[in-house]
Write a protein that holds these residues in place. Structure first.
Motif, PDB file in Angstrom:
ATOM      1  N   ASP A 310       0.821  -1.203   0.000  1.00  9.80           N
ATOM      2  CA  ASP A 310       0.000   0.000   0.000  1.00  9.80           C
ATOM      3  C   ASP A 310       0.858   1.257   0.000  1.00  9.80           C
ATOM      4  O   ASP A 310       1.865   1.339   0.710  1.00  9.80           O
ATOM      5  CB  ASP A 310      -0.899   0.036   1.238  1.00  9.80           C
ATOM      6  N   ALA A 311       0.453   2.242  -0.790  1.00  9.52           N
ATOM      7  CA  ALA A 311       1.102   3.555  -0.798  1.00  9.52           C
ATOM      8  C   ALA A 311       0.155   4.602  -0.227  1.00  9.52           C
ATOM      9  O   ALA A 311       0.495   5.308   0.717  1.00  9.52           O
ATOM     10  CB  ALA A 311       1.543   3.933  -2.206  1.00  9.52           C
ATOM     11  N   TRP A 312      -1.037   4.732  -0.801  1.00 12.71           N
ATOM     12  CA  TRP A 312      -2.053   5.639  -0.251  1.00 12.71           C
ATOM     13  C   TRP A 312      -3.422   5.244  -0.755  1.00 12.71           C
ATOM     14  O   TRP A 312      -3.551   4.490  -1.723  1.00 12.71           O
ATOM     15  CB  TRP A 312      -1.750   7.099  -0.560  1.00 12.71           C
ATOM     16  N   ARG A 313      -4.428   5.746  -0.059  1.00 11.93           N
ATOM     17  CA  ARG A 313      -5.811   5.659  -0.519  1.00 11.93           C
ATOM     18  C   ARG A 313      -6.412   7.037  -0.397  1.00 11.93           C
ATOM     19  O   ARG A 313      -6.109   7.772   0.538  1.00 11.93           O
ATOM     20  CB  ARG A 313      -6.610   4.619   0.273  1.00 11.93           C
ATOM     21  N   SER A 314      -7.262   7.399  -1.356  1.00  9.09           N
ATOM     22  CA  SER A 314      -7.688   8.788  -1.427  1.00  9.09           C
ATOM     23  C   SER A 314      -9.161   8.885  -1.785  1.00  9.09           C
ATOM     24  O   SER A 314      -9.686   8.100  -2.581  1.00  9.09           O
ATOM     25  CB  SER A 314      -6.853   9.523  -2.489  1.00  9.09           C
ATOM     26  N   ALA A 330      -2.881  24.242 -13.796  1.00  5.58           N
ATOM     27  CA  ALA A 330      -2.455  25.377 -12.963  1.00  5.58           C
ATOM     28  C   ALA A 330      -1.076  25.134 -12.361  1.00  5.58           C
ATOM     29  O   ALA A 330      -0.828  25.442 -11.200  1.00  5.58           O
ATOM     30  CB  ALA A 330      -3.487  25.629 -11.860  1.00  5.58           C
ATOM     31  N   GLY A 331      -0.177  24.561 -13.159  1.00  8.22           N
ATOM     32  CA  GLY A 331       1.185  24.335 -12.731  1.00  8.22           C
ATOM     33  C   GLY A 331       1.381  23.138 -11.835  1.00  8.22           C
ATOM     34  O   GLY A 331       2.492  22.909 -11.354  1.00  8.22           O
ATOM     35  N   LYS A 332       0.340  22.349 -11.602  1.00  8.80           N
ATOM     36  CA  LYS A 332       0.443  21.196 -10.715  1.00  8.80           C
ATOM     37  C   LYS A 332       0.224  19.905 -11.490  1.00  8.80           C
ATOM     38  O   LYS A 332      -0.689  19.820 -12.318  1.00  8.80           O
ATOM     39  CB  LYS A 332      -0.594  21.260  -9.592  1.00  8.80           C
ATOM     40  N   GLN A 333       1.037  18.906 -11.208  1.00  7.93           N
ATOM     41  CA  GLN A 333       0.780  17.577 -11.751  1.00  7.93           C
ATOM     42  C   GLN A 333      -0.249  16.898 -10.864  1.00  7.93           C
ATOM     43  O   GLN A 333      -0.098  16.831  -9.638  1.00  7.93           O
ATOM     44  CB  GLN A 333       2.066  16.751 -11.785  1.00  7.93           C
ATOM     45  N   VAL A 334      -1.334  16.403 -11.481  1.00 12.39           N
ATOM     46  CA  VAL A 334      -2.433  15.816 -10.718  1.00 12.39           C
ATOM     47  C   VAL A 334      -2.914  14.548 -11.413  1.00 12.39           C
ATOM     48  O   VAL A 334      -2.647  14.311 -12.594  1.00 12.39           O
ATOM     49  CB  VAL A 334      -3.628  16.794 -10.590  1.00 12.39           C
ATOM     50  N   ILE A 335      -3.623  13.738 -10.653  1.00 10.94           N
ATOM     51  CA  ILE A 335      -4.351  12.601 -11.205  1.00 10.94           C
ATOM     52  C   ILE A 335      -5.816  12.994 -11.244  1.00 10.94           C
ATOM     53  O   ILE A 335      -6.409  13.330 -10.207  1.00 10.94           O
ATOM     54  CB  ILE A 335      -4.158  11.339 -10.354  1.00 10.94           C
ATOM     55  N   THR A 344     -12.548  14.570  -9.537  1.00 11.62           N
ATOM     56  CA  THR A 344     -11.607  14.817  -8.443  1.00 11.62           C
ATOM     57  C   THR A 344     -10.198  14.918  -9.014  1.00 11.62           C
ATOM     58  O   THR A 344      -9.889  14.321 -10.051  1.00 11.62           O
ATOM     59  CB  THR A 344     -11.643  13.707  -7.374  1.00 11.62           C
ATOM     60  N   ALA A 345      -9.348  15.692  -8.334  1.00 15.80           N
ATOM     61  CA  ALA A 345      -7.933  15.794  -8.684  1.00 15.80           C
ATOM     62  C   ALA A 345      -7.128  15.430  -7.440  1.00 15.80           C
ATOM     63  O   ALA A 345      -7.419  15.916  -6.342  1.00 15.80           O
ATOM     64  CB  ALA A 345      -7.583  17.197  -9.161  1.00 15.80           C
ATOM     65  N   HIS A 346      -6.125  14.580  -7.623  1.00 22.08           N
ATOM     66  CA  HIS A 346      -5.358  14.042  -6.501  1.00 22.08           C
ATOM     67  C   HIS A 346      -3.872  14.318  -6.698  1.00 22.08           C
ATOM     68  O   HIS A 346      -3.369  14.297  -7.831  1.00 22.08           O
ATOM     69  CB  HIS A 346      -5.569  12.527  -6.388  1.00 22.08           C
ATOM     70  N   ASP A 347      -3.167  14.530  -5.605  1.00 21.38           N
ATOM     71  CA  ASP A 347      -1.721  14.648  -5.641  1.00 21.38           C
ATOM     72  C   ASP A 347      -1.139  13.262  -5.913  1.00 21.38           C
ATOM     73  O   ASP A 347      -1.421  12.313  -5.177  1.00 21.38           O
ATOM     74  CB  ASP A 347      -1.201  15.177  -4.312  1.00 21.38           C
ATOM     75  N   THR A 350       0.975  11.665  -2.776  1.00 19.72           N
ATOM     76  CA  THR A 350       0.340  11.388  -1.479  1.00 19.72           C
ATOM     77  C   THR A 350      -1.122  10.990  -1.580  1.00 19.72           C
ATOM     78  O   THR A 350      -1.687  10.485  -0.611  1.00 19.72           O
ATOM     79  CB  THR A 350       0.431  12.631  -0.585  1.00 19.72           C
ATOM     80  N   GLY A 351      -1.756  11.267  -2.723  1.00 20.54           N
ATOM     81  CA  GLY A 351      -3.184  11.007  -2.859  1.00 20.54           C
ATOM     82  C   GLY A 351      -4.065  12.121  -2.331  1.00 20.54           C
ATOM     83  O   GLY A 351      -5.291  12.043  -2.436  1.00 20.54           O
ATOM     84  N   SER A 352      -3.470  13.156  -1.744  1.00 23.83           N
ATOM     85  CA  SER A 352      -4.270  14.254  -1.196  1.00 23.83           C
ATOM     86  C   SER A 352      -5.195  14.828  -2.255  1.00 23.83           C
ATOM     87  O   SER A 352      -4.794  15.041  -3.402  1.00 23.83           O
ATOM     88  CB  SER A 352      -3.356  15.380  -0.687  1.00 23.83           C
ATOM     89  N   ILE A 353      -6.431  15.086  -1.856  1.00 22.49           N
ATOM     90  CA  ILE A 353      -7.415  15.628  -2.801  1.00 22.49           C
ATOM     91  C   ILE A 353      -7.194  17.125  -2.961  1.00 22.49           C
ATOM     92  O   ILE A 353      -7.253  17.887  -1.997  1.00 22.49           O
ATOM     93  CB  ILE A 353      -8.848  15.339  -2.328  1.00 22.49           C
ATOM     94  N   LEU A 354      -6.943  17.537  -4.191  1.00 25.45           N
ATOM     95  CA  LEU A 354      -6.715  18.943  -4.493  1.00 25.45           C
ATOM     96  C   LEU A 354      -7.958  19.609  -5.059  1.00 25.45           C
ATOM     97  O   LEU A 354      -8.069  20.835  -5.036  1.00 25.45           O
ATOM     98  CB  LEU A 354      -5.559  19.067  -5.489  1.00 25.45           C
ATOM     99  N   LEU A 355      -8.890  18.804  -5.588  1.00 27.29           N
ATOM    100  CA  LEU A 355     -10.099  19.360  -6.197  1.00 27.29           C
ATOM    101  C   LEU A 355     -11.219  18.333  -6.117  1.00 27.29           C
ATOM    102  O   LEU A 355     -11.012  17.151  -6.377  1.00 27.29           O
ATOM    103  CB  LEU A 355      -9.850  19.713  -7.670  1.00 27.29           C
ATOM    104  N   THR A 356     -12.409  18.810  -5.739  1.00 35.21           N
ATOM    105  CA  THR A 356     -13.624  18.003  -5.832  1.00 35.21           C
ATOM    106  C   THR A 356     -14.681  18.855  -6.507  1.00 35.21           C
ATOM    107  O   THR A 356     -15.028  19.928  -6.011  1.00 35.21           O
ATOM    108  CB  THR A 356     -14.125  17.571  -4.432  1.00 35.21           C
TER     109      THR A 356
END
Length: 522
Positions: A310-314, A330-335, A344-347, A350-356
């Motif tokens: 496991d690495a992360w869950r988001s 906006a200058g950020k690499q996202v998933i 949704t957009a994730h880091d 880390t999986g941190s949610i940047l956009l919902t």
């Protein structure tokens, strides 16, 4: 003197209203054909029920006549149940196909997979491989619906595509990942869910990996849905029941395996897990399932490619049928991921949610990929009445992202299809018809052809359309108007799989057959 009976106004009214309703539904230009199909079936059925109830209670007929009518209807229903079975669906509208119980089902390739020479797992040297290109993942090399750059000849009458091989294949809605002369896909072989690697130019089976797993749903059919992803010397696959495999590209031998649904005590989604794995740096990312009780599942799961730990869950919420994709906004690499509730957009690290961004109706499936548009914009589309929208993405001081809707419309209603971008226009199937959409305004410039629940791929200034009935169409990606330049018989049964263009080699398949063509080039 005998009295004249009045006209039977109730059945006359029902017939008139039924006709009006059918005409009204047929004239709804932006109503999707799947909704139209169901309504066109439901309206006459409701009218028939009302007419039958009127027949049972009206004094116009004797009680004996009504009893005989009731008996005949019941007998017909019982006989139909005994004589007729549901054999999947007619097409992407989801309407059931009926068949006689004694009729023979089309038999998929269920024979055990046999490698001709277990010691030969590499493609043979062939100078034609110089004109092949790698497509290591779903929906093009960059998961954006754009094929590797190649100048295709457009006169298929003068220089027709050459069929290199054609052979049976096990049921699945997977496409191919093509790397180094290998074409890797997924298929169902009886009770085995298989990952299969074929030689691109011959169709020869190089290796196969099988797991005991079998997903089937009466509308969606059986077998895996996702497409493999190749990264360096490894193949990552995600099956319809949640089996995530990491296999050796050369031999198919497993490095590690995770079972997403079982390990997280989750339920499968209605039509089976369909996401294609995404490899980002040292992680492989897949979507999750749906709640199996009160607890909400994570939206995305990431595992270390080295050992599968496991690495992360988001996120939180039910998955849908699209695949995660890597983007820069906006200058950020996202998933980016289009789940049941929206975008949704994730880091990636880390999986941190940047956009919902909630969008559409979570009751209906979403299978379309987001399209990243220059100027930090994202185009979303879906079928089932959701249509499309354009979002403007901005970065906030806290590192999060925000989305503002620029426009929304019903001018692009993708169902299983995803759109692709060329210059300032989007091309895709709006309710089964090839459509060109103006990027800035959302205006539809044209909408032509009838390809049903098919798929599209952009190859330079051309659109390759894999139609649902099976033929492949070559069309111009031209905002000035629709032009069909060529047609290839290809397949002749329901096809929901994405086409893959690896250089000049076109791979198409469905749940019965696979074929490879060498296309003419300029």
């Amino acid at each position: 003197m005998t009295s004249r009976r009045s006209l039977p106004w109730f059945p006359i009214l029902i017939v008139v209203l039924t006709a009006i309703a059918l005409v009204a539904v047929g004239m709804r230009e932006e109503m999707e054909r799947n909704f139209k199909g169901w309504l066109m079936s439901a309206i006459p059925l409701l009218a028939s029920i009302l007419l039958f109830l009127w027949f049972l209670i009206t004094p116009r007929f004797s009680w004996k006549t009504r009893l005989i009518g009731l008996f005949l209807v019941i007998a017909t229903g019982v006989a139909a149940k005994q004589l007729v079975r549901v054999d999947g669906v007619i097409d992407g509208r989801g309407l059931p196909r009926f068949a006689w119980r004694w009729s023979t089902k089309a038999q998929p390739a269920t024979a055990p997979l046999k490698v001709d020479d277990p010691n030969t797992t590499a493609p043979k040297d062939d100078p034609r491989l110089a004109s092949a290109a790698d497509v290591p993942q779903f929906f093009g090399p960059n998961r954006d619906g754009l094929a590797p750059e190649i100048k295709l000849a457009t006169d298929w009458t003068a220089t027709p595509p050459k069929e290199l091989w054609r052979q049976p294949i096990g049921p699945a809605w997977s496409a191919y990942a093509v790397v180094g002369g290998r074409a890797i896909t997924q298929e169902q072989r009886g009770e085995d869910e298989a990952v299969t690697c074929y030689e691109l130019l011959t169709g020869r089976l190089l290796w196969a990996h099988v797991d005991k797993a079998h997903f089937s749903q009466w509308q969606g059919g059986e077998g895996p849905r996702g497409t493999p992803m190749v990264d360096k010397d490894r193949v990552y696959t995600f099956g319809a029941t949640g089996i995530l495999n990491c296999l050796d590209l050369a031999t198919g031998k497993p490095h590690w395996q995770r079972r997403i649904l079982d390990e997280n005590k989750l339920a499968n989604i209605e039509w089976g897990l369909s996401a294609s794995p995404l490899v980002v740096n040292d992680l492989v990312i897949v979507s999750s399932g749906r709640p199996n009780g009160d607890a909400q599942p994570p939206l995305l799961l990431a595992f270390k490619i080295a050992d599968g730990t496991d690495a992360w869950r988001s996120g939180e919420g039910e998955a849908s049928y699209s695949s995660p994709m890597l983007a820069t906004l906006a200058g950020k690499q996202v998933i980016l991921y289009q789940g049941a509730r929206g975008l949704t957009a994730h880091d990636p690290a880390t999986g941190s949610i940047l956009l919902t961004h909630p969008w559409g109706d979570e009751k209906w499936p979403r299978a379309s990929q987001p399209v990243v548009v220059p100027g930090d914009r994202v185009f979303l589309s879906a079928g089932y009445g959701m249509g499309c929208c354009m979002l403007q993405i901005k970065a906030e001081a806290d590192g999060k992202l925000t989305a503002t809707e620029l426009w929304a419309s019903l001018k692009m209603k993708t169902q299983f299809n995803s759109t692709a971008l060329k210059d300032n226009h989007l091309y895709g199937l709006d309710d089964g018809r090839l459509t060109c959409l103006d990027l800035a305004t959302g205006d539809r410039l044209w909408k032509e052809g009838r390809f049903a629940s098919g798929q599209t791929l952009l190859a330079g200034d051309l659109v390759i359309v894999q139609s649902e009935p099976g033929p492949v169409h070559l069309c111009a990606a031209d905002p000035a108007g629709f032009k069909e330049l060529g047609k290839l018989a290809a397949l002749d049964a329901k096809t929901w799989n994405h086409p893959v263009l690896a250089g000049r080699y076109l791979l198409v398949r469905n749940d019965r057959e696979a074929v490879c063509y060498e296309l003419p080039v300029k």
